[in-house]
Every structure is written in C-alpha cells, then in structure tokens.
Design an enzyme around this catalytic site. Structure first.
Site, PDB file in Angstrom:
ATOM      1  CB  THR A  78      -0.948   0.007   1.216  1.00  0.00           C
ATOM      2  OG1 THR A  78      -1.909  -1.043   1.060  1.00  0.00           O
ATOM      3  CG2 THR A  78      -1.688   1.336   1.334  1.00  0.00           C
ATOM      4  CG  ASN A 155      -6.879  -8.132  -4.954  1.00  0.00           C
ATOM      5  OD1 ASN A 155      -6.884  -7.470  -5.992  1.00  0.00           O
ATOM      6  ND2 ASN A 155      -7.741  -7.912  -3.981  1.00  0.00           N
ATOM      7  CB  SER A 203       2.946  -7.011   0.512  1.00  0.00           C
ATOM      8  OG  SER A 203       2.624  -5.798   1.140  1.00  0.00           O
ATOM      9  CB  ALA A 204       7.550  -9.350   2.986  1.00  0.00           C
ATOM     10  CG  HIS A 205       1.572  -9.898   4.178  1.00  0.00           C
ATOM     11  ND1 HIS A 205       0.275 -10.347   4.147  1.00  0.00           N
ATOM     12  CD2 HIS A 205       1.547  -8.666   3.628  1.00  0.00           C
ATOM     13  CE1 HIS A 205      -0.505  -9.420   3.617  1.00  0.00           C
ATOM     14  NE2 HIS A 205       0.244  -8.389   3.293  1.00  0.00           N
ATOM     15  CB  THR A 243      14.402   3.701  12.933  1.00  0.00           C
ATOM     16  OG1 THR A 243      14.848   4.890  13.600  1.00  0.00           O
ATOM     17  CG2 THR A 243      15.291   2.538  13.315  1.00  0.00           C
ATOM     18  CB  CYS A 329      -7.890  -4.797   1.592  1.00  0.00           C
ATOM     19  SG  CYS A 329      -6.174  -5.334   1.673  1.00  0.00           S
TER      20      CYS A 329
END
Length: 389
Positions: A78, A155, A203-205, A243, A329
């Site tokens: 996103t 998706n 997105s990694a997930h 960070t 989502c």
C-alpha cells in the site's frame, strides 16, 4: 512443507490475504530482533543491523532479477503503491489504471486526481477480468499520459496481466509504467531485466515474509520528482524516512530467498492442487461458476460463485476452512466486490463468491478437507434458504 495453524485443525486456503511465515523468514526476523543496533549507526551493532538489511535487499533483488540499489523498503505494498503513483503522477499528465485494481491503487489514483478533472482514466475489463486493450490504446493515443498502473495479478481472481505489450505501448507514448505485483511476486517468476516496468510494488507477507514490510522497485535511470510520504532522516535514499524495520526486512529477504529457490517446484505442485480443488467443487457442488480467465491465472487461486449460497453464510458454515469472500482488505464492507462487478457479475453473484488461494505450504490434505467442508456448507446453506421460502 506443512504449515500448522495455531489451532492445529485449520485448512488454510487464504494465501492471497496473507501467507504463513516461512521458517527461514521467522528465523531471520528473530535473529535480527536480537540485534540491538540501529541500521543507521556506525558502530559494530549498527553495522550488523545494516548488514542484515543489505543482505535482504540483495535477496529481494535476486527474486526480481534486478539490482539491489533499485529496491526501496516500505511498510508494504500500500505504501509502495502510494509512493509510486505520487512520484509518477507528479511528472505531469494523466493517470491510467483499471477498474479491477486493488484499492491501494484505485483510491490513491482518485485522491491524486481529485483536483484535476479528466486526469484519471479507469479502463474497463471483459468478463474474464482482462483489461480492454482497445480502451488502453485509445487512452494512450490522446497523449499526455504520465503513468499507466496495471496490476500484475488480480488479488480476487488471480487473473494475470500480460505486461510486455502494455509496457511497450506505454513507453512509446512517453508514459511511465507501474505494476502492483503484490500477488505475483514469489508465486510466479518475474525477471525485471526483461519486463521493463519502471516501478513495481510488493508485500513480503504474500510470499511467506512478515506482515508490515514491503518494497518499491524503482528502475535505475528513471527520473522522478519523488514525493515521500514520510520526511525526516533521509533513509532509503530519501524515499522513506524513519528507522529501518530491520527484523521485518530481514524476514522479507529470507522469505524472498526461500520463494526464489522453491518456485520451480512450487508452481506446478500448487497449480495441480488448485485444479483438484476446483474440479472437485464444480463436480460435487453443481450450479457454480469459475471467475476469471482460466488459462491466465495465478497457479494457486480460484474464485468460485456458488449460485444461491451467500458467501458469508457458506464461510460461517465451514469454520475449519480459511478462505475469503474476496479481498481481505474489503472484508466486511457492505458493497460487493468491485472486481466482480467490473467483470459483469451481478451483485447476487458477487455476494455468492468465495476465493480460495493456495500456496507453498498447502497440502493434499488441506484440499481434501476444503472440498468436503465446502460441499457440505454450500448444500446446508442452499437447503436452509430453500426451506425459508
């Protein structure tokens, strides 16, 4: 590889919402969490953290076949979509996208163009969910297109976009190309040395990494008046201040490496499991419809409309199976799937559609349980509704 759900009894078929974390991703994230240093610090602990980030950047780049310097870590797709579209649209011109994009693209596009009437072009799709290429070329022919944003894989239906002709036509018209590849990366091979998109989000997930971390690919040499969402210390070459999430990034890198190594074997195995699930449901349930171009889909996705059986009732009747009414989502939203409506489905059909999405840890046992549970649940719901009439 077998994924054990927390309750030990769930057939998990909701990979498009989120994939179970790969063991190597968990190990890398936990190891990074034991590192005290800030990746921007110059002392030994800081360098250790920075080394983990550098390794992850190389691992994600290897999965995409691009340069590590072209990867910017974000909090997910996103944010990556927002960054990409803000930067590309700032070049000046119109924004072209499709009616079946994820809200992270569609809503961003609407927000960016809200003060510029006529600057947003939303392309229709056909009944298979494929973008209307005539409308696409017509939009390009009018000139002054800043960016084209078309998702690599949908998706909800898993339908794939053939990016090569899109990129060629857009570049000839002087437009940049962005693709939301959230559902494609880690599920099918992608080679960015050959697929010449300018910007790509992930997105990694979705491929077994941690939630809350993703990346934006920005092709070297593409000149963009970038518009960071977060300003401050100038991390990630100024694209994203703050960070760095070292543990999440390390997990994302390890998941990317695991996906890259396993793709050759995972793709055909997952496709066979999907076909088994789909074929059994069509045969045993009856009066159902597969949504999307069946020969142009992700290997692990099937969207099935069970006529006369509202999806929410079916899912409630099979708590031992994790599947979805559509996009996670949009879960719980009062409106039906915008993707299915754009494909010409009725509201009733959209409300009676379930998405099953399989992945790297899906087993034959998961599929068998899902088939028996779904058949039983659909029959129960249809019988209950018939009795109520």
């Amino acid at each position: 590889m077998t994924f054990q759900s927390p309750d030990g009894g769930l057939a998990y078929l909701d990979y498009n919402a989120t994939a179970p974390a790969r063991p190597e991703a968990l190990e890398a994230a936990l190891a990074a969490m034991r590192t005290v240093g800030n990746a921007s610090s110059t002392h030994r602990s800081g360098r250790d953290a920075a080394d983990r980030v550098d390794l992850a950047r190389r691992q994600v780049a290897a999965l995409l076949s691009c340069s590590p310097g072209e990867i910017i870590f974000t909090s997910g797709a996103t944010e990556a979509n927002n960054l990409a579209l803000r930067a590309a649209f700032a070049v000046g011109g119109r924004l072209v996208t499709s009616a079946v994009e994820h809200p992270a693209v569609l809503e961003t596009a609407k927000a960016l163009t809200s003060d510029a009437p006529g600057s947003l072009v939303v392309l229709p799709v056909d009944t298979d969910g494929l973008v209307d290429l005539d409308a696409f070329h017509k939009a390009l022919a009018t000139g002054e297109v800043a960016v084209v944003s078309l998702m690599a894989a949908n998706n909800e239906t898993g339908v794939l976009t053939d990016l090569a002709p899109v990129v060629e036509a857009a570049h000839e018209a002087g437009a940049l190309v962005h693709t939301d590849a959230t559902q494609l990366v880690g599920r099918l091979p992608i080679d960015l040395s050959e697929t010449d998109v300018d910007l790509l989000s992930l997105s990694a997930h979705k491929f077994g990494g941690p939630q809350g971390v993703g990346a934006l690919f920005v092709r070297r040499g593409v000149r963009l008046p970038y518009r960071p969402l977060l300003v401050g210390g100038g991390q990630e070459r100024g694209w994203r201040a703050g960070t760095l999430n070292v543990a999440g990034i390390a997990g994302a890198g390890a998941a990317a490496e695991g996906a890259r190594i396993g793709l050759h074997d995972e793709v055909p195995r997952i496709a066979r499991l999907r076909d088994t699930l789909e074929g059994a449901l069509v045969e045993q349930v009856g009066d159902c419809r597969i949504n999307g171009a069946v020969n142009q889909r992700l290997p692990g996705v099937t969207s099935i409309t069970f006529h006369g059986a509202p999806a929410d009732a079916v899912l409630a009747a099979m708590p031992e199976v994790a599947a979805s009414e559509g996009s996670a989502c949009s879960s719980g939203a009062p409106s039906p799937s915008h993707v299915l409506l754009a494909m010409g489905r009725s509201r009733e059909e959209a409300d009676s559609t379930i998405r099953f999405s399989l992945g790297y840890a899906t087993t034959t046992h998961d599929v068998d349980r899902a088939v028996s549970s779904t058949v039983r649940a659909v029959q129960h719901v249809r019988a209950a509704l018939a009795a109520a009439i």
